[in-house]
Enzyme design. Structure first.
Site, PDB file in Angstrom:
ATOM      1  N   ARG A 130     -13.859   0.971 -27.282  1.00 32.48           N
ATOM      2  CA  ARG A 130     -12.980   2.307 -27.194  1.00 32.48           C
ATOM      3  C   ARG A 130     -11.634   1.934 -27.998  1.00 32.48           C
ATOM      4  O   ARG A 130     -11.264   0.676 -28.027  1.00 32.48           O
ATOM      5  CB  ARG A 130     -12.427   2.586 -25.692  1.00 32.48           C
ATOM      6  CG  ARG A 130     -13.494   3.033 -24.942  1.00 32.48           C
ATOM      7  CD  ARG A 130     -12.873   3.774 -23.368  1.00 32.48           C
ATOM      8  NE  ARG A 130     -12.093   2.723 -22.855  1.00 32.48           N
ATOM      9  CZ  ARG A 130     -10.902   3.145 -21.904  1.00 32.48           C
ATOM     10  NH1 ARG A 130     -10.518   4.152 -21.970  1.00 32.48           N
ATOM     11  NH2 ARG A 130     -10.445   1.856 -21.636  1.00 32.48           N
ATOM     12  N   SER A 183     -12.687  -8.585 -23.233  1.00 30.16           N
ATOM     13  CA  SER A 183     -12.794  -9.130 -21.962  1.00 30.16           C
ATOM     14  C   SER A 183     -14.192 -10.406 -21.882  1.00 30.16           C
ATOM     15  O   SER A 183     -14.897 -10.157 -21.093  1.00 30.16           O
ATOM     16  CB  SER A 183     -13.655  -7.885 -21.341  1.00 30.16           C
ATOM     17  OG  SER A 183     -12.716  -6.777 -21.402  1.00 30.16           O
ATOM     18  N   ASP A 233      -9.174  -7.685 -19.919  1.00 32.63           N
ATOM     19  CA  ASP A 233      -9.256  -6.794 -18.971  1.00 32.63           C
ATOM     20  C   ASP A 233      -8.857  -6.643 -17.579  1.00 32.63           C
ATOM     21  O   ASP A 233      -8.322  -5.702 -17.098  1.00 32.63           O
ATOM     22  CB  ASP A 233     -10.634  -5.931 -18.795  1.00 32.63           C
ATOM     23  CG  ASP A 233     -11.738  -7.025 -18.684  1.00 32.63           C
ATOM     24  OD1 ASP A 233     -11.382  -8.293 -18.295  1.00 32.63           O
ATOM     25  OD2 ASP A 233     -12.855  -6.380 -18.070  1.00 32.63           O
TER      26      ASP A 233
END
Length: 920
Positions: free
Chosen positions: A542, A606, A660
């Protein structure tokens, strides 16, 4: 020739006239389809009433739970005894069930009379008589001194609270033994058998109390596994069927199905059939042993149909419609016309001659017209019986169809009873009417070949099979059910690994790496501006534009676009991966119209990174299916900067490299200043928390706090939790991209739970405990059982029928019982994951409490991840475990809103604010 035709015409006309005469006289016994549909609707309403806890006490149709939860599946085997009490004879039976590649069932039985003085004497005498008959049978078959399980067919209404217990509600038929009503008949039989145990060598274990109707269903269920309805039409009448547990209020639990004994003979005892009952029905009822009871049965069963015919003939004769009005003594005598006479008179070819013979024996002198009329009376009476039986059966079939939510039901009805078996027209009439009333049901009617007694043995065999299966399933799932002491041990080992990861001398060998993030503060509300955020952590990538507004009306607005990361990029080269990321960024900047702006950027990455500062991070190792080469050991921020330079279209200010989990904590910290811990429970599993700088030996300085990214997924990679790892965990680990690594994560995260379940299902199937022992091709496919299926299957709102459909979508065509086991397996795996996650989290919150020297700690944990958010029980079990293992900590769990996007922007904003403070 003309004379023959004339005679035939005369006879046909004579027959028509007599039939019309009887039809007019007995019009009330001839039921239209509309009336039968009305009876169907009434019976359906009575079923609902009988199943409800509040309405059952006043229901005429008692809908008694039988505690028979499963039909035969063909894998039953062993030697069983059965006894059958309920008709004109008592029967003892030995059943040998074998499964030598094909199922077979051998029977040996013996009948005993049921003298009137026994069945209408005392209860003690009745059960002593049964025990004596069984002793005689066992001696004749050389079965003494063998311990054998026994099924007890008891064809009277009983309220059961378990399979091997039943309290007699009332006697029916011609039984009236004193002192039995309101007592447990199994207990009475056991007491009688106990008297013979020592002296005669009887050692019998009564495992099941079975109604004869249930026994019939189970007998036929052994031959046809679609059989889920049992029907008796004989001396008495009754039906049973497999009902969804969620509809049976009288029994605890919602899982699976249970056979319900309707006891439909009492339908109408509350007056609901008064408009259908005739004067003849009322006369039969008044002269019976139980006036006002079993009214439906008295309109259907063979015990009463002969008498019903006699009463009709008597009245017609008295009114001069038969036998020239001359009544014989025999016609006035109760019981002189029996069901066998009715059946004989209705035979196709010899019916009229049989009628003449039977009437003559009753000292009547019938004309040809009388014989035709009497035969038609028999037809109307037996046809009404079949019609009423068909209407109630159609109601049951409709309920089964609605329970299964199918457009068309395919099922089998197992049938027994002398009326159905011996009457020449009854079966054909019943089938025809049922199919007319429920045209959307494809029904096979299967005649029980060996009666309900074999069914009692089959119930016993199924009960033993289920008990053995339960034992084996429990043994397989036992390692997943972690005891409190085991969880405390996990908590303490996690605490030790947290400490080792923070110390300079042990950090290199610690499995929990405790990586410094260089995030040294949480939001204070003054953050503002526009920020870019990147989020890489799964199969999607994203890019976000985040607008943060400060002051009294502080807010965060986000705009984002999602891009796929193809497998060939995930597992290609590092350069290809970062070029793909930059390509996605370029498309987003173009899309938002901000390509020329040099915005501060936070990069949510992450994966485990060792950071030297907030904008530098060396990849320790890939997880979650990523395998891009030339990345491990490299600074991922530098790799991103190099890719931006290669593209040479825009420039960005990369301020922060963000995990994250840290982003999740920061997002919640923006709303709640007490939030100092972040938890991810989704595809992967991780925790971060704010640690005092003085405890972080691997970073210089003792002032303030810094967020530590624990990377706890590697907990146990040194073997410290091998004692709780199962063979299935090891199988999943060996088949993963990183064998021997991230062992804790592989027991707690969404990426692996479905695969653990699949491995267990394969083992259960291999052992013959699931899917009839057949491992389907789909079950062999790694990854077929995704974790989202666990969430769906474990949903409290999901009926087993829907669970079965999910399994069918996966190519797993299981039974209702299979669905229960699959649901249990899913529950065991997800509960263990939540409990282990809770134990690890308890170690973190306890560490924070002790670091602060507080007797009691109030702290908020920011949480994100699909497993925590979407699984129906994971969050509750996790929270309960933390409370149990860290009782001095008052923990609030706060769901994060987009920690990896919003959190990355907030970390960037906080870093900018702290950098500006430092520069000033």
């Amino acid at each position: 020739m003309f004379a023959v035709h004339l005679l035939a015409f005369y006879f046909t006309k004579l027959k028509e006239d007599q039939i019309k005469k009887v039809d007019r006289y007995l019009y009330h016994l001839r039921l239209s389809d509309d009336t039968l549909r009305d009876v169907m609707a009434r019976f359906q309403a009575e079923m609902v009433k009988g199943l409800g806890r509040d309405t059952n006490p006043t229901a005429a149709v008692k809908m008694l739970p039988s505690f028979v939860r499963s039909l035969p599946d063909g894998s039953e085997k062993g030697d069983f005894l059965a006894v059958d009490l309920g008709g004109s004879q008592f029967r003892a039976l030995q059943v040998k069930v074998s499964q030598d590649g094909k199922q077979s069932c051998q029977l040996e039985s013996k009948y005993y009379p049921t003298p009137k003085e026994v069945i209408q004497g005392s209860g003690a005498e009745l059960f002593d008589y049964i025990a004596g008959c069984l002793l005689d049978f066992m001696e004749s078959k050389n079965l003494k001194y063998k311990k054998l399980p026994l099924g007890f067919t008891f064809s009277f209404p009983c309220r059961q609270t378990k399979l091997e217990e039943g309290v007699l509600l009332s006697w029916t038929k011609h039984f009236k033994a004193r002192g039995v009503q309101g007592t447990d008949v199994v207990s009475s039989l056991r007491k009688a058998l106990e008297k013979h145990k020592a002296s005669f060598g009887i050692d019998v274990d009564v495992l099941a109390l079975v109604n004869d109707t249930v026994g019939t269903m189970m007998t036929c269920g052994y031959e046809d596994q679609r059989c889920e309805v049992g029907l008796i039409i004989g001396t008495g009448t009754n039906a049973c069927y497999m009902e969804e547990m969620r509809h049976i209020d009288l029994v605890e639990g919602d899982e699976g199905r249970m056979c319900v004994n309707t006891e439909w003979g009492a339908f109408g005892d509350d007056g609901s059939l008064e408009d259908i009952r005739t004067e003849f029905d009322r006369e039969i009822d008044q002269g019976s042993l139980n006036p006002g009871k079993q009214l439906f049965e008295k309109m259907i069963s063979s015990l009463h149909l002969g008498e019903l015919v006699r009463l009709i003939l008597l009245k017609m004769t008295k009114e001069g419609l038969l036998f020239n009005g001359k009544v014989s003594t025999a016609l006035c005598t109760k019981g002189k016309i029996e069901m066998k006479h009715v059946a004989a008179m209705e035979k196709y070819k010899e019916g009229l001659s049989n009628t003449k013979e039977i009437l003559t024996e009753l000292n009547l002198f019938p004309s040809e017209e009388d014989c035709i009329a009497v035969q038609h009376v028999c037809t109307i009476v037996s046809f009404r019986s079949a019609n009423l039986c068909a209407a109630a059966l159609a109601a049951i079939l409709t309920r089964l169809k609605e329970n299964k939510r199918v457009l068309r039901l395919r099922t089998t009805v197992g049938i027994d009873g002398t009326l159905y078996k011996t009457h020449p027209q009854y079966a054909k009439r019943l089938h025809k009417v049922v199919r007319r009333l429920v045209p959307t049901c494809d029904v096979r009617f299967l005649l029980s070949t060996s009666g309900s007694t074999r069914g009692a043995a089959m119930v016993t065999a199924v009960a033993r099979r289920l008990a053995e299966q339960r034992k084996r399933i429990d043994a397989i799932l036992a390692p997943f059910r972690l005891a409190p002491a085991t969880l405390r041990e996990v908590r303490d080992k996690m605490r030790m690994e947290l400490e080792r990861g923070l110390r300079r001398d042990t950090q290199g060998t610690a499995t929990v790496k405790m990586l410094p993030t260089y995030v040294c503060g949480t939001p204070d509300g003054t953050e503002k501006g526009k920020f870019l955020a990147l989020d890489l952590g799964g199969t999607n990538f994203r890019v976000l534009l985040v607008k943060i507004r400060s002051g009294r009306r502080k807010s965060v607005r986000m705009y984002n676009k999602i891009f796929a990361i193809p497998l060939e990029i995930m597992q290609g080269t590092g350069e290809e991966l970062f070029d793909h990321i930059v390509q996605c960024i370029a498309e987003f900047l173009e899309y938002m119209g901000i390509k020329g702006a040099r915005l501060p950027l936070g990069f949510t990455f992450s994966f485990p990174c060792r950071q030297a500062s907030i904008d530098k991070g060396t990849l320790v190792g890939w997880t979650k299916g990523f395998k891009a080469t030339d990345c491990e050991g490299e600074d991922v921020v530098d790799m991103l900067r190099e890719a931006i330079k290669r593209r040479n279209e825009f420039d960005l200010d990369i301020v922060a490299l963000v995990n994250d989990t840290v982003g999740t904590m920061m997002t919640c910290g923006y709303e709640d200043p007490k939030c100092e811990i972040g938890l991810i429970a989704g595809t992967g599993s991780n925790v971060c928390y704010m640690e005092d700088m003085k405890n972080i030996e691997i970073v210089e300085g003792n002032e303030g706090k810094m967020c530590i990214n624990t990377e706890w997924g590697g907990f146990g990679d040194n073997g410290c939790i091998d004692s709780i790892r199962t063979e299935y965990d090891k199988e999943v680990d060996e088949g993963s991209l990183n064998p021997g690594k991230q062992r804790y994560e592989k027991m707690t995260s969404g990426m692996y739970l479905g695969e653990i379940v699949r491995q267990i299902l394969i083992d259960l199937t291999r052992q013959g405990l699931l899917f009839r022992g057949q491992i389907s091709e789909s079950l062999r496919k790694r990854g077929i059982f995704e974790t989202k299926f666990l969430s769906q299957i474990e949903s409290d709102r999901l009926a087993l029928l829907q669970v079965r459909r999910i399994l069918q979508q996966l190519g797993l065509d299981g039974t209702c019982e299979d669905s229960i086991v699959v649901k249990e397996v899913c529950g065991a795996v997800s509960t263990r994951a939540a409990r282990l996650c809770g134990a690890g989290l308890a170690a973190v919150v306890e560490k924070r409490r002790q670091s602060q020297g507080a007797e009691h700690l109030e702290v908020t944990i920011g949480v994100d991840g699909t497993l925590y958010k979407l699984h129906p029980h994971f969050s509750r079990v996790l929270q309960e475990t933390v409370k149990e293992l860290a009782p001095q900590c008052d923990v609030t769990f706060m769901l994060s809103e987009d920690g990896s996007g919003k959190g990355a922007a907030l970390i960037t904003a906080v870093a900018k604010r702290l950098r500006n403070v430092g520069e000033n």
